[in-house]
Design an enzyme around this catalytic site. Structure first.
Site, PDB file in Angstrom:
ATOM      1  N   GLY A  44      18.275  18.721 -26.410  1.00 43.96           N
ATOM      2  CA  GLY A  44      17.625  17.549 -25.813  1.00 43.96           C
ATOM      3  C   GLY A  44      17.574  16.308 -26.685  1.00 43.96           C
ATOM      4  N   ASP A 103       5.723  18.384 -25.021  1.00 41.00           N
ATOM      5  CA  ASP A 103       5.114  18.800 -23.764  1.00 41.00           C
ATOM      6  C   ASP A 103       3.903  19.668 -24.108  1.00 41.00           C
ATOM      7  OD1 ASP A 103       5.083  19.077 -20.940  1.00 41.00           O
ATOM      8  OD2 ASP A 103       6.244  20.917 -21.045  1.00 41.00           O
ATOM      9  N   LYS A 131       4.049  13.691 -23.527  1.00 38.15           N
ATOM     10  CA  LYS A 131       3.290  13.993 -22.305  1.00 38.15           C
ATOM     11  C   LYS A 131       1.955  14.578 -22.733  1.00 38.15           C
ATOM     12  CE  LYS A 131       6.709  15.826 -19.147  1.00 38.15           C
ATOM     13  NZ  LYS A 131       7.141  17.089 -18.478  1.00 38.15           N
ATOM     14  N   VAL A 154      10.855  15.127 -16.179  1.00 35.72           N
ATOM     15  CA  VAL A 154      11.834  14.037 -16.263  1.00 35.72           C
ATOM     16  C   VAL A 154      13.175  14.538 -16.799  1.00 35.72           C
ATOM     17  CG1 VAL A 154      10.120  12.194 -16.525  1.00 35.72           C
ATOM     18  CG2 VAL A 154      10.952  13.391 -18.566  1.00 35.72           C
ATOM     19  N   ASP A 160      17.200  17.627 -19.770  1.00 34.52           N
ATOM     20  CA  ASP A 160      17.959  18.284 -18.702  1.00 34.52           C
ATOM     21  C   ASP A 160      17.079  18.959 -17.663  1.00 34.52           C
ATOM     22  OD1 ASP A 160      17.093  20.383 -20.615  1.00 34.52           O
ATOM     23  OD2 ASP A 160      18.245  21.698 -19.282  1.00 34.52           O
ATOM     24  N   ARG A 166      21.715  15.299 -18.639  1.00 36.10           N
ATOM     25  CA  ARG A 166      21.478  14.821 -20.005  1.00 36.10           C
ATOM     26  C   ARG A 166      22.169  13.484 -20.266  1.00 36.10           C
ATOM     27  NH1 ARG A 166      19.176  19.057 -22.990  1.00 36.10           N
ATOM     28  NH2 ARG A 166      19.876  21.158 -22.475  1.00 36.10           N
TER      29      ARG A 166
HETATM   30  P1  IMP Z   1       7.069  22.166 -25.617  1.00 36.69           P
HETATM   31  O1  IMP Z   1       7.299  23.285 -26.575  1.00 36.69           O
HETATM   32  O2  IMP Z   1       6.363  22.647 -24.381  1.00 36.69           O
HETATM   33  O3  IMP Z   1       6.398  20.964 -26.228  1.00 36.69           O
HETATM   34  O4  IMP Z   1       8.476  21.809 -25.039  1.00 36.69           O
HETATM   35  C1  IMP Z   1       9.296  20.892 -25.577  1.00 36.69           C
HETATM   36  C2  IMP Z   1      10.665  21.076 -24.978  1.00 36.69           C
HETATM   37  O5  IMP Z   1      10.612  21.334 -23.578  1.00 36.69           O
HETATM   38  C3  IMP Z   1      11.423  19.772 -25.109  1.00 36.69           C
HETATM   39  O6  IMP Z   1      12.176  19.758 -26.296  1.00 36.69           O
HETATM   40  C4  IMP Z   1      12.272  19.757 -23.869  1.00 36.69           C
HETATM   41  O7  IMP Z   1      13.514  20.358 -24.148  1.00 36.69           O
HETATM   42  C5  IMP Z   1      11.540  20.583 -22.857  1.00 36.69           C
HETATM   43  N1  IMP Z   1      10.822  19.725 -21.867  1.00 36.69           N
HETATM   44  C6  IMP Z   1       9.501  19.460 -21.802  1.00 36.69           C
HETATM   45  N2  IMP Z   1       9.206  18.619 -20.794  1.00 36.69           N
HETATM   46  C7  IMP Z   1      10.380  18.334 -20.197  1.00 36.69           C
HETATM   47  C8  IMP Z   1      10.740  17.491 -19.075  1.00 36.69           C
HETATM   48  O8  IMP Z   1       9.940  16.814 -18.423  1.00 36.69           O
HETATM   49  N3  IMP Z   1      12.066  17.456 -18.782  1.00 36.69           N
HETATM   50  C9  IMP Z   1      13.021  18.168 -19.472  1.00 36.69           C
HETATM   51  N4  IMP Z   1      12.721  18.947 -20.517  1.00 36.69           N
HETATM   52  C10 IMP Z   1      11.417  19.045 -20.877  1.00 36.69           C
HETATM   53 MG    MG Z   2      14.236  20.397 -26.354  1.00 37.29          MG
END
Ligand code: IMP
Ligand code: MG
Length: 180
Positions: A44, A103, A131, A154, A160, A166
Site C-alpha cells: 500500500g 486504521d 482514520k 478508500v 487496494d 492501487r
Molecule cells: P491497521 O493495522 O488496521 O492499522 O491496518 C493498516 C492497513 O490496512 C493499511 O496498511 C492498509 O493496507 C489497510 N487498510 C486500512 N484501511 C484501509 C482502507 O480504507 N482501504 C484500503 N486499505 C486499508
Molecule cells: Mg498496508
C-alpha cells in the site's frame, strides 16, 4: 477503467501532492543533520513512499517490508504476518516508517515493537492517511499525518480492494455495489 467503480473522490491528486510536500519539508527540518532509514510498508505505501522520499532532503537508506493484517476484504483480521522482512540491520538507526493509512493501528504497533526489540535508535511514523475513529490500539500515533479521513473504506494511490485500484491517482470511496 476502474474510475467507474468510484462513488466519489475524497482526496484529490493535488491535495495528496500538497500534503506530501508539507510532510517532506517538516521531516527534513525535524531530523536536521541526522541520517535516516525510511521503511515503506508494502504494498500500500509504495506509491506514497516514492513521492515522499523525493521531498525529504536528508541522507537516507530506503528499505521495504511486506506485512499483512488484512484478508481480501475490508476488515482487518487482527493478525499481523511478516511476508517480507527488511534487508537492513536497524540497530542504532533512526527509522522513519512510511504507511499508506493507519486504521486499527495493529500493523504499526507490531512493527514499532519489532524495531524496538531490534534496538533502533529512534522510530517515527509518517502516514498519508489517518482514520482515527477506527483505532483499536490506543498507544499508536503517527508523528507525521498527511490527511485525516472519516471512517470509510478508500482505495487509490496505493490503497487496494482485493489488490485492485492501487493505480488510481486520487483517494476515492468505492461504490458499495463493488464489495457487497
Ligand atoms: P491497521 O493495522 O488496521 O492499522 O491496518 C493498516 C492497513 O490496512 C493499511 O496498511 C492498509 O493496507 C489497510 N487498510 C486500512 N484501511 C484501509 C482502507 O480504507 N482501504 C484500503 N486499505 C486499508
Ligand atoms: Mg498496508
Amino acid at each position: 477503467m476502474s474510475h467507474k467503480d468510484i462513488e466519489r473522490v475524497l482526496v484529490t491528486r493535488e491535495e495528496i501532492q500538497a500534503a506530501t510536500q508539507k510532510l517532506g519539508k517538516q521531516i527534513t527540518e525535524d531530523y536536521g543533520d541526522k541520517e535516516i532509514v525510511v521503511i515503506g510498508i508494502l504494498r500500500g505505501a509504495a506509491i506514497f513512499m516514492s513521492d515522499i522520499i523525493r521531498e525529504i532532503d536528508l541522507y537516507m537508506d530506503i528499505d521495504f517490508m511486506d506485512v499483512s493484517s488484512y484478508g481480501d476484504g475490508t476488515e482487518s483480521s487482527g493478525e499481523v504476518k511478516i511476508i517480507k522482512d527488511l534487508d537492513t540491520n536497524v540497530r542504532g538507526k533512526h527509522l522513519l516508517i512510511v504507511e499508506d493509512i493507519i486504521d486499527t493501528g495493529r500493523t504499526l504497533k507490531h512493527l514499532v515493537d519489532l524495531f524496538k526489540y531490534r534496538q533502533a535508535e529512534s522510530i517515527k511514523i509518517a502516514t498519508l492517511l489517518d482514520k482515527p475513529e477506527r483505532r483499536i490500539v490506543k498507544d499508536i500515533e503517527a508523528d507525521y499525518i498527511g490527511i485525516e479521513i472519516p471512517n470509510e473504506f478508500v482505495v487509490g494511490y496505493g490503497l487496494d480492494f482485493k489488490q485492485k485500484y492501487r493505480n488510481l491517482p486520487y483517494i476515492g470511496v468505492l461504490k458499495s455495489s463493488v464489495y457487497e
